[in-house]
Scaffold this motif. Structure first.
Motif, mmCIF file in Angstrom:
data_model
loop_
_atom_site.group_PDB
_atom_site.id
_atom_site.type_symbol
_atom_site.label_atom_id
_atom_site.label_comp_id
_atom_site.label_asym_id
_atom_site.label_seq_id
_atom_site.Cartn_x
_atom_site.Cartn_y
_atom_site.Cartn_z
ATOM 1 N N HIS A 1 -54.867 77.181 82.588
ATOM 2 C CA HIS A 1 -54.993 78.184 83.640
ATOM 3 C C HIS A 1 -54.908 79.587 83.060
ATOM 4 O O HIS A 1 -54.230 79.823 82.065
ATOM 5 N N ARG A 2 -55.598 80.513 83.708
ATOM 6 C CA ARG A 2 -55.595 81.911 83.271
ATOM 7 C C ARG A 2 -55.150 82.778 84.443
ATOM 8 O O ARG A 2 -55.674 82.634 85.546
ATOM 9 N N ILE A 3 -54.185 83.666 84.183
ATOM 10 C CA ILE A 3 -53.574 84.404 85.282
ATOM 11 C C ILE A 3 -53.627 85.912 85.058
ATOM 12 O O ILE A 3 -53.619 86.396 83.930
ATOM 13 N N VAL B 1 -47.903 69.300 77.190
ATOM 14 C CA VAL B 1 -47.862 70.758 77.275
ATOM 15 C C VAL B 1 -48.834 71.229 78.350
ATOM 16 O O VAL B 1 -50.020 70.880 78.324
ATOM 17 N N GLN B 2 -48.335 71.988 79.308
ATOM 18 C CA GLN B 2 -49.166 72.632 80.312
ATOM 19 C C GLN B 2 -49.333 74.095 79.898
ATOM 20 O O GLN B 2 -48.341 74.792 79.683
ATOM 21 N N VAL B 3 -50.584 74.573 79.803
ATOM 22 C CA VAL B 3 -50.853 75.879 79.206
ATOM 23 C C VAL B 3 -51.349 76.887 80.235
ATOM 24 O O VAL B 3 -52.173 76.572 81.102
ATOM 25 N N VAL B 4 -50.829 78.117 80.100
ATOM 26 C CA VAL B 4 -51.283 79.256 80.889
ATOM 27 C C VAL B 4 -51.585 80.393 79.924
ATOM 28 O O VAL B 4 -50.819 80.638 78.983
ATOM 29 N N VAL B 5 -52.699 81.093 80.108
ATOM 30 C CA VAL B 5 -53.046 82.262 79.298
ATOM 31 C C VAL B 5 -52.925 83.505 80.178
ATOM 32 O O VAL B 5 -53.560 83.586 81.233
ATOM 33 N N ALA B 6 -52.087 84.454 79.753
ATOM 34 C CA ALA B 6 -51.834 85.657 80.536
ATOM 35 C C ALA B 6 -52.804 86.780 80.167
ATOM 36 O O ALA B 6 -53.330 86.820 79.059
ATOM 37 N N HIS C 1 -43.629 70.583 78.669
ATOM 38 C CA HIS C 1 -43.406 71.996 78.370
ATOM 39 C C HIS C 1 -44.479 72.852 79.031
ATOM 40 O O HIS C 1 -45.670 72.533 78.964
ATOM 41 N N LEU C 2 -44.045 73.938 79.666
ATOM 42 C CA LEU C 2 -44.955 74.963 80.153
ATOM 43 C C LEU C 2 -45.053 76.023 79.065
ATOM 44 O O LEU C 2 -44.042 76.586 78.645
ATOM 45 N N VAL C 3 -46.263 76.318 78.594
ATOM 46 C CA VAL C 3 -46.473 77.319 77.549
ATOM 47 C C VAL C 3 -47.346 78.441 78.105
ATOM 48 O O VAL C 3 -48.462 78.198 78.567
ATOM 49 N N VAL C 4 -46.814 79.661 78.075
ATOM 50 C CA VAL C 4 -47.549 80.843 78.491
ATOM 51 C C VAL C 4 -47.945 81.614 77.232
ATOM 52 O O VAL C 4 -47.081 82.084 76.483
ATOM 53 N N LEU C 5 -49.246 81.729 76.981
ATOM 54 C CA LEU C 5 -49.761 82.427 75.806
ATOM 55 C C LEU C 5 -50.185 83.844 76.188
ATOM 56 O O LEU C 5 -50.815 84.045 77.230
ATOM 57 N N TYR C 6 -49.864 84.801 75.339
ATOM 58 C CA TYR C 6 -50.118 86.214 75.614
ATOM 59 C C TYR C 6 -50.750 86.846 74.380
ATOM 60 O O TYR C 6 -50.163 86.796 73.296
#
Length: 450
Positions: free
Chosen positions: A126-128, A74-79, A170-175
């Motif tokens: 990562h945080r975007i 899982v690759q994680v991004v926090v929006a 899986h790319l997971v974008v958390l919001y």
């Protein structure tokens, strides 16, 4: 390799809370469809789009190649939502929170799959910044997914043929949720206009899936202020949401009900059925958001993924003649049948039979079971009969799992009582509940072919 991806959305199951609310939120019932699947998710754009990808040689996913086949990375991004600073979001969704979320999600899937599916984080979190930070529509969510994916796969990854989530990745974008948005809060369901998750779905289901991307609400300011943030639903509910969305990445559709019209004949027989998507609160792939804890995955979905042991499956067909079958509750680890497949000899249609009972760690705090899930039918524990829509289905999305039949005229319930009989539409097969054991741990069925 060419893959067809679909966008699959989930919404907060507000219609599961209380009778009055549920009656007002009853789904629109549509007839069996032709070109496009029926849906009751009016608040969600569940449109589909095509994409091709070879998914090979992605530099960010070297870990996936080295892991065991059962492990998904899982690759994680926090929006960052609008009107929130990245510094504040970093406090609400810490790296340790992300790892705990993934650990609990992985534990759930490991249990459901008997260790055949697990998830582990790969690479940096990562945080975007997300511009306006909106998530009200599918296109707004996709904008964030594309920005987040660029951090792991480079710009243009979304339309590229050789970049993006690899097999078992899986790319997971958390919001984060907004203030007041939690069950019982003044702004419940407001953060993303009622949407709690969105995910891509490959054309073929399986535990060795091509992977995909998922958007999921997780964490927020209200939970941050609590003594133990993981006791707050802005955090705790994220596990169920992410587990659900990752299931879409594995190729699973929603679980709902076959909405049938017809007279109440006492035998659960009806001649006209459509589909009400997602309206099954006792299944991970249904509207389970009224639950605390995570309901089991249905046996039909487990079988589709290839994670249901053969010892837990039983097939009954006309060639074997009339049959008495013993069934154990689906969440029990007894190595006895938890899923019966029965085929109607006149149509070739296969029906799935399960016994659903109260599961440890899962409860429904808003109302005890049985309860009204809409103005038309009652949800309760017991024997369910369901169908899985085939690849050429015109009555539901292919792969959609539906408890059948129910409807306004027939005053259906989600389960059959002891002594009741389900008759298939052709009349070629009958399923009778002979008895249900104490505590709903076991049941006896009689399947006949008139």
């Amino acid at each position: 390799m060419s893959l067809r991806f679909s966008v699959v959305a989930t919404i907060v199951g507000a219609l599961l809370l209380v009778d009055a609310t549920a009656a007002a939120a009853a789904p629109e019932v549509r007839e069996p469809h032709g070109g496009s699947p029926v849906t009751w998710e009016s608040a969600v754009d569940s449109s589909r789009f095509g994409r091709t990808s070879t998914n090979d040689g992605t530099r960010a996913l070297a870990t996936a190649v080295r892991t065991k086949k059962k492990t998904h990375t899982v690759q994680v991004v926090v929006a960052t939502p609008k009107n929130m600073s990245k510094k504040r979001v970093k406090k609400m969704v810490r790296d340790t929170d992300v790892d705990r979320l993934l650990s609990r999600t992985s534990s759930y899937w490991s249990k459901q799959s008997r260790g055949k599916v697990t998830f582990v984080r790969s690479g940096k979190i990562h945080r975007i910044n997300t511009g306006d930070g909106a998530c009200r529509t599918t296109q707004q969510v996709l904008k964030q997914v594309k920005r987040g994916g660029a951090k792991h796969y480079g710009k243009g990854w979304y339309s590229a043929k050789n970049r993006g989530p690899d097999r078992r990745a899986h790319l997971v974008v958390l919001y984060p949720y907004g203030k007041g948005d939690y069950a019982g809060g003044s702004r419940y369901g407001k953060t993303c206009a009622g949407k709690v998750g969105l995910a891509s779905m490959p054309s073929k289901a399986g535990r060795d899936s091509p992977g995909g991307w998922a958007f999921s609400l997780f964490g927020g300011p209200d939970g941050l202020r609590s003594t133990n943030r993981w006791n707050h639903r802005q955090y705790d509910k994220g596990v169920a949401t992410l587990a659900h969305e990752l299931a879409h990445n594995l190729g699973l559709e929603h679980s709902g009900v076959g909405w049938c019209r017809g007279k109440n004949d006492g035998g659960f027989r009806s001649s006209r059925c459509g589909a009400a998507e997602g309206l099954d609160p006792l299944d991970l792939m249904g509207a389970e958001f009224a639950a605390q804890g995570i309901p089991s995955l249905s046996g039909a979905h487990k079988r589709r993924l290839g994670v249901l042991p053969k010892s837990e499956q039983r097939f009954v067909g006309a060639k074997g003649g009339n049959r008495t079958v013993l069934l154990t509750a689906r969440h029990r680890d007894t190595k006895r049948p938890t899923l019966v497949r029965a085929r109607d000899p006149r149509t070739g249609e296969v029906y799935f039979i399960e016994l659903r009972s109260n599961e440890p760690g899962v409860r429904y705090p808003y109302t005890p079971l049985p309860y009204r899930a809409s103005s038309d039918y009652t949800v309760r524990y017991g024997i369910t009969v369901s169908r899985m829509a085939g690849s050429r289905s015109t009555w539901a999305y292919p792969g959609e799992h539906l408890v059948v039949p129910m409807g306004r005229e027939s005053t259906r319930r989600s389960t059959m009582r002891e002594g009741q009989t389900f008759t298939t539409r052709s009349g070629g097969m009958k399923i009778k509940v002979v008895n249900v054991g104490k505590g709903m741990k076991n049941a006896k069925l009689r399947i006949t072919f008139p």
